[in-house]
Design an enzyme around this catalytic site. Structure first.
Site, PDB file in Angstrom:
ATOM      1  N   HIS A  69      47.630  25.866  48.160  1.00  0.00           N
ATOM      2  CA  HIS A  69      48.606  26.526  47.278  1.00  0.00           C
ATOM      3  C   HIS A  69      49.503  25.455  46.652  1.00  0.00           C
ATOM      4  O   HIS A  69      49.805  24.446  47.297  1.00  0.00           O
ATOM      5  CB  HIS A  69      49.439  27.520  48.097  1.00  0.00           C
ATOM      6  CG  HIS A  69      50.298  28.386  47.238  1.00  0.00           C
ATOM      7  ND1 HIS A  69      51.492  27.951  46.716  1.00  0.00           N
ATOM      8  CD2 HIS A  69      50.125  29.642  46.773  1.00  0.00           C
ATOM      9  CE1 HIS A  69      52.015  28.917  45.970  1.00  0.00           C
ATOM     10  NE2 HIS A  69      51.204  29.955  45.987  1.00  0.00           N
ATOM     11  N   SER A  81      53.302  35.330  38.934  1.00  0.00           N
ATOM     12  CA  SER A  81      54.113  36.424  38.389  1.00  0.00           C
ATOM     13  C   SER A  81      53.295  37.658  38.010  1.00  0.00           C
ATOM     14  O   SER A  81      53.593  38.331  37.032  1.00  0.00           O
ATOM     15  CB  SER A  81      54.949  35.943  37.189  1.00  0.00           C
ATOM     16  OG  SER A  81      55.859  34.935  37.611  1.00  0.00           O
ATOM     17  N   GLU A  94      52.548  25.258  46.277  1.00  0.00           N
ATOM     18  CA  GLU A  94      53.739  24.929  47.081  1.00  0.00           C
ATOM     19  C   GLU A  94      53.372  23.970  48.207  1.00  0.00           C
ATOM     20  O   GLU A  94      54.175  23.117  48.586  1.00  0.00           O
ATOM     21  CB  GLU A  94      54.376  26.228  47.609  1.00  0.00           C
ATOM     22  CG  GLU A  94      55.080  26.982  46.486  1.00  0.00           C
ATOM     23  CD  GLU A  94      55.120  28.492  46.650  1.00  0.00           C
ATOM     24  OE1 GLU A  94      54.881  28.991  47.767  1.00  0.00           O
ATOM     25  OE2 GLU A  94      55.387  29.176  45.641  1.00  0.00           O
ATOM     26  N   GLY A 144      52.510  36.984  44.809  1.00  0.00           N
ATOM     27  CA  GLY A 144      53.596  36.538  45.676  1.00  0.00           C
ATOM     28  C   GLY A 144      54.705  37.578  45.715  1.00  0.00           C
ATOM     29  O   GLY A 144      54.629  38.566  46.448  1.00  0.00           O
ATOM     30  N   GLY A 145      55.721  37.374  44.897  1.00  0.00           N
ATOM     31  CA  GLY A 145      56.923  38.212  44.913  1.00  0.00           C
ATOM     32  C   GLY A 145      56.653  39.709  44.934  1.00  0.00           C
ATOM     33  O   GLY A 145      57.241  40.442  45.738  1.00  0.00           O
ATOM     34  N   TRP A 199      52.622  36.504  51.312  1.00  0.00           N
ATOM     35  CA  TRP A 199      54.013  36.793  51.693  1.00  0.00           C
ATOM     36  C   TRP A 199      54.852  35.529  51.851  1.00  0.00           C
ATOM     37  O   TRP A 199      56.037  35.606  52.131  1.00  0.00           O
ATOM     38  CB  TRP A 199      54.049  37.637  52.978  1.00  0.00           C
ATOM     39  CG  TRP A 199      53.454  39.013  52.811  1.00  0.00           C
ATOM     40  CD1 TRP A 199      52.922  39.540  51.655  1.00  0.00           C
ATOM     41  CD2 TRP A 199      53.333  40.034  53.803  1.00  0.00           C
ATOM     42  NE1 TRP A 199      52.488  40.819  51.883  1.00  0.00           N
ATOM     43  CE2 TRP A 199      52.715  41.148  53.184  1.00  0.00           C
ATOM     44  CE3 TRP A 199      53.674  40.116  55.163  1.00  0.00           C
ATOM     45  CZ2 TRP A 199      52.447  42.332  53.881  1.00  0.00           C
ATOM     46  CZ3 TRP A 199      53.401  41.288  55.861  1.00  0.00           C
ATOM     47  CH2 TRP A 199      52.805  42.383  55.216  1.00  0.00           C
ATOM     48  N   GLU A 219      46.208  29.458  39.617  1.00  0.00           N
ATOM     49  CA  GLU A 219      47.645  29.744  39.617  1.00  0.00           C
ATOM     50  C   GLU A 219      48.382  28.661  38.840  1.00  0.00           C
ATOM     51  O   GLU A 219      48.734  27.612  39.413  1.00  0.00           O
ATOM     52  CB  GLU A 219      48.173  29.777  41.049  1.00  0.00           C
ATOM     53  CG  GLU A 219      47.549  30.841  41.916  1.00  0.00           C
ATOM     54  CD  GLU A 219      48.491  31.276  43.028  1.00  0.00           C
ATOM     55  OE1 GLU A 219      48.796  32.464  43.101  1.00  0.00           O
ATOM     56  OE2 GLU A 219      48.941  30.417  43.791  1.00  0.00           O
ATOM     57  N   GLY A 258      56.413  32.471  40.503  1.00  0.00           N
ATOM     58  CA  GLY A 258      57.786  32.795  40.853  1.00  0.00           C
ATOM     59  C   GLY A 258      58.763  32.642  39.705  1.00  0.00           C
ATOM     60  O   GLY A 258      59.982  32.661  39.906  1.00  0.00           O
TER      61      GLY A 258
HETATM   62  P1  PGA Z   1      54.358  34.936  42.412  1.00  0.00           P
HETATM   63  O1  PGA Z   1      53.561  33.961  43.398  1.00  0.00           O
HETATM   64  O2  PGA Z   1      53.524  36.185  42.259  1.00  0.00           O
HETATM   65  O3  PGA Z   1      55.660  35.201  43.091  1.00  0.00           O
HETATM   66  O4  PGA Z   1      54.496  34.216  41.107  1.00  0.00           O
HETATM   67  C1  PGA Z   1      52.162  33.841  43.345  1.00  0.00           C
HETATM   68  C2  PGA Z   1      51.690  32.835  44.360  1.00  0.00           C
HETATM   69  O5  PGA Z   1      52.358  31.820  44.549  1.00  0.00           O
HETATM   70  O6  PGA Z   1      50.637  33.032  45.007  1.00  0.00           O
END
Ligand code: PGA
Length: 251
Positions: free
Chosen positions: A95, A212, A97, A233-234, A10, A167, A173
Site C-alpha cells: 500500500h 476516495s 502508505e 479506505g475512508g 480499515w 491507487e 484520502g
Molecule cells: P481512501 O483510501 O478510500 O480513504 O482514499 C483508499 C486506500 O488507501 O486503500
C-alpha cells in the site's frame, strides 16, 4: 467473467470492539454470496474477532501487511501463516502508505507476494503514482515498474489469482478521485502489461481501483471495462457507505 471485489481497508482505525460492531453491520447485509465479492481488512488486533463475526458467510478477510519470512526474530512483524491461521484469505501488500511511511520497496513487495502465495494467501498488490509523477507524465512508467517488481517471482497461474489495486497516491484520502476515464486508462495499461509479463493471466487477474471511492462515484468507476472492483479506505469505516459501494458495483 471476472467477479467484482469490493475490499474495505480499515487502516489503523477501530479497536477490536469497534471492529466487531462494524463487521456485524456489514455481515447483516452482505453475508450471502452475491454477484460481488466483499472483503474486510481490519487491523491485526481485530482479525480474530472479525473472523468470529463473518465465519460461515461469504465475506472474505485480509491482513493489511505481512513479513516475507515464514517466521523469525522480527519484532513487531507477522507472517503469512499467522494471517492464514487468523482466517485470512487475502493480504494487502505494498500500500502506498507502507511505501511512503515504512520504507517498503518494489523488491520487498515482490518478496512478500511470493511468500503470500506460498502460504495460500491471495495478495492484493497496490501500485500507483504520486501527483508529481502524474504531472511529470510518468504514470505508466511508475505503475509498470511497481507491477513488474511485485509480480516478478510469480507464475502465470499465481498472477491469474493475484489482485492488483491501482491507487493513485493523489487520490487516497484526499476526496479527489480519479475520473472513470483516468482509471480505465491505467487499468487497461496494467492488463496489457500483465499480458506481456505473464501471458494468459491478463484475462483473469482482478484489477481494483482505490482512492476516495465512495457511494457517489463507485457505480461509474465500476462500470469501466477493466475495473474489477474497489479498495476502499475512508468510506469502508461506515457500514452504510461501504454497503452502498457494494450495491453500486452490482449494477
Ligand atoms: P481512501 O483510501 O478510500 O480513504 O482514499 C483508499 C486506500 O488507501 O486503500
Amino acid at each position: 467473467m471476472r467477479r467484482k471485489l469490493i475490499a474495505g481497508n480499515w487502516k489503523m482505525y477501530k479497536t477490536a470492539n469497534e471492529a466487531v460492531a462494524l463487521a456485524r453491520e456489514i455481515w447483516a447485509q452482505a453475508k450471502e454470496a452475491g454477484p460481488v465479492d466483499v472483503l474486510l481488512a481490519p487491523p491485526f488486533t481485530s482479525l480474530h474477532a472479525v473472523e468470529d463475526v463473518i465465519r460461515g458467510s461469504a465475506i472474505l478477510l485480509a491482513g493489511q501487511n505481512m513479513h516475507h519470512e515464514p517466521q523469525g526474530a522480527f519484532t513487531g512483524e507477522i507472517s503469512a501463516a499467522m494471517l492464514k491461521a487468523a482466517g485470512c484469505t487475502h493480504v494487502i501488500l505494498g500500500h502506498s502508505e507502507r511505501r511512503q511511511f515504512f520504507g517498503e520497496t518494489d523488491e520487498g513487495v515482490g518478496r512478500k507476494a511470493v511468500a503470500a502465495h506460498a502460504a495460500d494467501l491471495t495478495p492484493i498488490v497496490c501500485v500507483g503514482e504520486t501527483l508529481a509523477e502524474r504531472d511529470g507524465g510518468q504514470t505508466e512508467a511508475v505503475v509498470e515498474r511497481q507491477t513488474k517488481a511485485a509480480l516478478a517471482g510469480l507464475s502465470v497461474e499465481q498472477v491469474a489469482e493475484t489482485v492488483v489495486a491501482y491507487e493513485p497516491v493523489w487520490a487516497i484520502g484526499t476526496g479527489r478521485t480519479a475520473t472513470a476515464a483516468q482509471a480505465q486508462e491505467v487499468h487497461a495499461f496494467l492488463r496489457k502489461l500483465i499480458g506481456k509479463t505473464h501471458a494468459g493471466a491478463e484475462s483473469t487477474v482482478r484489477i481494483l481501483y482505490g482512492g476516495s471511492v465512495k457511494a457517489e462515484n463507485a457505480a461509474e468507476l465500476m462500470s469501466c471495462a477493466d475495473v474489477d472492483g474497489a479498495l476502499v479506505g475512508g468510506a469502508s469505516l461506515v457500514a452504510d457507505s461501504f454497503l452502498k459501494i457494494v450495491k453500486g458495483a452490482t449494477i
